[in-house]
Design an enzyme around this catalytic site. Structure first.
Site, PDB file in Angstrom:
ATOM      1  N   CYS A  65       0.821  -1.206   0.000  1.00 39.27           N
ATOM      2  CA  CYS A  65       0.000   0.000   0.000  1.00 39.27           C
ATOM      3  C   CYS A  65       0.860   1.263   0.000  1.00 39.27           C
ATOM      4  O   CYS A  65       1.866   1.331   0.704  1.00 39.27           O
ATOM      5  CB  CYS A  65      -0.917   0.013   1.216  1.00 39.27           C
ATOM      6  SG  CYS A  65      -2.043   1.422   1.181  1.00 39.27           S
ATOM      7  N   CYS A  69      -0.782   4.728   7.014  1.00 37.12           N
ATOM      8  CA  CYS A  69      -1.533   4.532   8.265  1.00 37.12           C
ATOM      9  C   CYS A  69      -0.638   3.798   9.281  1.00 37.12           C
ATOM     10  O   CYS A  69      -0.221   2.665   9.044  1.00 37.12           O
ATOM     11  CB  CYS A  69      -2.792   3.725   7.988  1.00 37.12           C
ATOM     12  SG  CYS A  69      -3.774   4.402   6.614  1.00 37.12           S
ATOM     13  N   CYS A  72      -1.025   0.095  10.481  1.00 34.03           N
ATOM     14  CA  CYS A  72      -1.315  -0.916   9.477  1.00 34.03           C
ATOM     15  C   CYS A  72      -0.087  -1.710   9.045  1.00 34.03           C
ATOM     16  O   CYS A  72       0.948  -1.140   8.693  1.00 34.03           O
ATOM     17  CB  CYS A  72      -1.944  -0.241   8.269  1.00 34.03           C
ATOM     18  SG  CYS A  72      -2.365  -1.417   6.976  1.00 34.03           S
ATOM     19  N   CYS A 109     -16.935  -9.972   3.579  1.00 37.69           N
ATOM     20  CA  CYS A 109     -16.341  -8.639   3.501  1.00 37.69           C
ATOM     21  C   CYS A 109     -15.124  -8.697   2.586  1.00 37.69           C
ATOM     22  O   CYS A 109     -14.140  -9.370   2.907  1.00 37.69           O
ATOM     23  CB  CYS A 109     -15.937  -8.170   4.889  1.00 37.69           C
ATOM     24  SG  CYS A 109     -17.310  -8.247   6.072  1.00 37.69           S
ATOM     25  N   CYS A 142     -20.086  -7.029   1.520  1.00 39.09           N
ATOM     26  CA  CYS A 142     -19.615  -5.678   1.855  1.00 39.09           C
ATOM     27  C   CYS A 142     -18.271  -5.477   1.166  1.00 39.09           C
ATOM     28  O   CYS A 142     -17.423  -6.368   1.173  1.00 39.09           O
ATOM     29  CB  CYS A 142     -19.448  -5.549   3.361  1.00 39.09           C
ATOM     30  SG  CYS A 142     -18.831  -3.919   3.869  1.00 39.09           S
ATOM     31  N   CYS A 202     -20.847   1.039   6.815  1.00 37.49           N
ATOM     32  CA  CYS A 202     -20.165   0.426   7.945  1.00 37.49           C
ATOM     33  C   CYS A 202     -18.956   1.295   8.250  1.00 37.49           C
ATOM     34  O   CYS A 202     -18.131   1.538   7.363  1.00 37.49           O
ATOM     35  CB  CYS A 202     -19.722  -0.978   7.547  1.00 37.49           C
ATOM     36  SG  CYS A 202     -18.689  -1.782   8.782  1.00 37.49           S
ATOM     37  N   ARG A 272     -19.732  -4.393  15.986  1.00 41.35           N
ATOM     38  CA  ARG A 272     -18.951  -5.603  15.657  1.00 41.35           C
ATOM     39  C   ARG A 272     -17.609  -5.593  16.380  1.00 41.35           C
ATOM     40  O   ARG A 272     -16.860  -4.618  16.308  1.00 41.35           O
ATOM     41  CB  ARG A 272     -18.702  -5.668  14.150  1.00 41.35           C
ATOM     42  CG  ARG A 272     -17.915  -6.930  13.743  1.00 41.35           C
ATOM     43  CD  ARG A 272     -17.834  -7.076  12.242  1.00 41.35           C
ATOM     44  NE  ARG A 272     -19.117  -6.803  11.660  1.00 41.35           N
ATOM     45  CZ  ARG A 272     -19.288  -6.214  10.472  1.00 41.35           C
ATOM     46  NH1 ARG A 272     -18.254  -5.868   9.760  1.00 41.35           N
ATOM     47  NH2 ARG A 272     -20.494  -5.988  10.017  1.00 41.35           N
TER      48      ARG A 272
HETATM   49  S1  SF4 Z   1      -5.144   0.940   6.353  1.00 45.08           S
HETATM   50 FE1  SF4 Z   1      -3.325  -0.005   5.453  1.00 45.08          FE
HETATM   51  S2  SF4 Z   1      -3.975  -0.842   3.505  1.00 45.08           S
HETATM   52 FE2  SF4 Z   1      -5.553   0.613   4.152  1.00 45.08          FE
HETATM   53  S3  SF4 Z   1      -4.919   2.580   3.215  1.00 45.08           S
HETATM   54 FE3  SF4 Z   1      -4.016   2.565   5.259  1.00 45.08          FE
HETATM   55  S4  SF4 Z   1      -1.971   1.702   4.946  1.00 45.08           S
HETATM   56 FE4  SF4 Z   1      -3.162   1.194   3.127  1.00 45.08          FE
END
Ligand code: SF4
Length: 407
Positions: A65, A69, A72, A109, A142, A202, A272
């Site tokens: 990605c 974040c 993550c 999901c 979803c 959600c 959830r």
């Molecule tokens: S949560 Fe993870 S996978 Fe989703 S956009 Fe952020 S860094 Fe990327």
């Protein structure tokens, strides 16, 4: 206890508690924890009886990605040794979904890492939704693909998606400390787009990222205002190789208080219990069923959960029942409102460890920019007594592998 009586009365009337009342729930001492669970349990039973909805995650595209974040394992520069793969074919995703459905899940999901889908990605996911719907009559689907662009929610709805997941994750005030590559407002906008297209929204949160009680109350009150049909509550799984790897600040008791607060603020919504339940609640998981009416079955996006059979046993042993495919999840007043605007019932995904929770789709074809090294921990270290760092297990089975999924 006056506070709890007041909160039960309000919950039964779907009345919003005050911020002070929500904060007071988070501040209750451990010796009153069972009173808090019993009170929130009354509200849960009023709207959802003793039913537990099972949801099943299929990670369509893992890792790689371009977003940052902090929580993550799939983020830019993550050194977590997760599975990394690009888009599953529709038949592969359908096979994984079938395992969850066979295990008792009524919602699948479909999650993909990344900032948001391209139109071509929406085409792929549309084919996957069609394949799953064709082979599993009555199943809810979803999608969780990140930030949506104009028209994409409509296309997903037309393809048969019932719901769209996109979490707020944390309060508006602290959002910039968690992610810098997109904004809180971007997330709110995507939830609005999903709702406008008639998809069941959600949207939830991640607790345990170093936020204050006030932050938690802020994000839950924002969710109430956003009015999703389901609210996933994730507890941070601090993956080694991510900036929050040393952020072990949750106890089982704290997790239960957070879930109770969410139930009081969002009494008639599908709450959830999502990622992190095995790691942080541990042997207290069954108590949480008095607060939430929905969980994920089996594994998460990038981490392994307890065995699917253990989930089913836990539900039965605690005196709850798995919600059947023919049962409407939401209370009548909410389900009718959803049906009235052309959408369905439901809610959706997420977890803290990967993407699902989150947001987003992907960069082009799973390519991510050159990864930069992530320091072991950018946040101050916190570790509560009893933290079980050994319980974090990277997913090595199911989607993206040759091994059977856990369901
Ligand atoms: S949560 Fe993870 S996978 Fe989703 S956009 Fe952020 S860094 Fe990327």
């Amino acid at each position: 206890m006056d506070l709890l009586n007041t909160l039960v009365d309000k919950g039964l009337r779907r009345e919003l508690p005050t911020r002070e009342e929500a904060l007071a729930v988070l501040a209750t001492p451990d010796d009153q924890l069972l009173d808090v669970v019993a009170a929130a349990g009354k509200v849960r039973r009023q709207w959802f009886g003793r039913r537990v909805k099972l949801n099943y995650l299929v990670n369509l595209k893992s890792g790689l990605c371009p977003e940052d974040c902090s929580y993550c394992s799939q983020r830019l520069g993550s050194k977590a040794e997760i599975l990394k793969y690009t888009w599953l074919k529709p038949e592969e995703a359908s096979k994984a979904a079938a395992a969850g459905v066979a295990g008792g899940a009524k919602r699948v999901c479909l999650v993909a890492s990344g900032r948001g889908p391209t139109d071509r990605d929406v085409d792929r996911v549309s084919k996957t939704i069609e394949a799953i719907k064709e082979e599993n009559e009555g199943i809810e689907v979803c999608a969780c693909l990140g930030l949506l662009s104009e028209g994409q929610a409509d296309r997903l709805r037309t393809a048969g998606a019932d719901a769209y997941n996109h979490n707020l994750n944390t309060s508006e005030g602290t959002y910039g400390e968690i992610t810098t590559t997109h904004t809180y407002a971007d997330r709110v906008d995507t939830v609005h787009q999903a709702q406008a297209a008639g998809l069941s929204a959600c949207s939830g949160l991640i607790a345990g990222m170093g936020e204050s009680d006030a932050d938690l109350v802020d994000v839950v009150f924002s969710l109430r205002e956003l009015d999703p049909d389901s609210v996933p509550v994730n507890f941070l799984i601090p993956f080694e190789g991510t900036p929050l790897a040393k952020e072990w600040n949750l106890t089982p008791q704290r997790c239960l208080r957070i879930l109770a607060m969410v139930r009081f603020v969002c009494p008639d919504v599908e709450v959830r219990l999502a990622g992190g339940r095995e790691v942080h609640l541990r042997s207290m998981q069954p108590l949480a069923l008095n607060l939430v009416n929905s969980i994920f079955l089996g594994d998460y996006l990038t981490s392994e959960g307890q065995a699917g059979q253990a989930d089913l046993d836990m539900i039965a042993d605690a005196g709850f029942e798995v919600e059947g495919a023919g049962t409407t999840t939401l209370p009548r007043h909410r389900a009718d409102a959803v049906a009235g605007c052309g959408s369905h019932a439901g809610g959706c995904v997420t977890e803290s460890e990967g993407c699902g929770s989150h947001e987003g789709g992907c960069g082009p074809c799973g390519e991510a920019p050159e990864a930069e090294a992530v320091p072991a921990a950018e946040a101050p270290e916190t570790q509560v007594p009893g933290a079980r760092t050994d319980l974090v297990a990277v997913r090595r089975r199911g989607a993206g592998t040759d091994l059977a999924p856990n369901a």
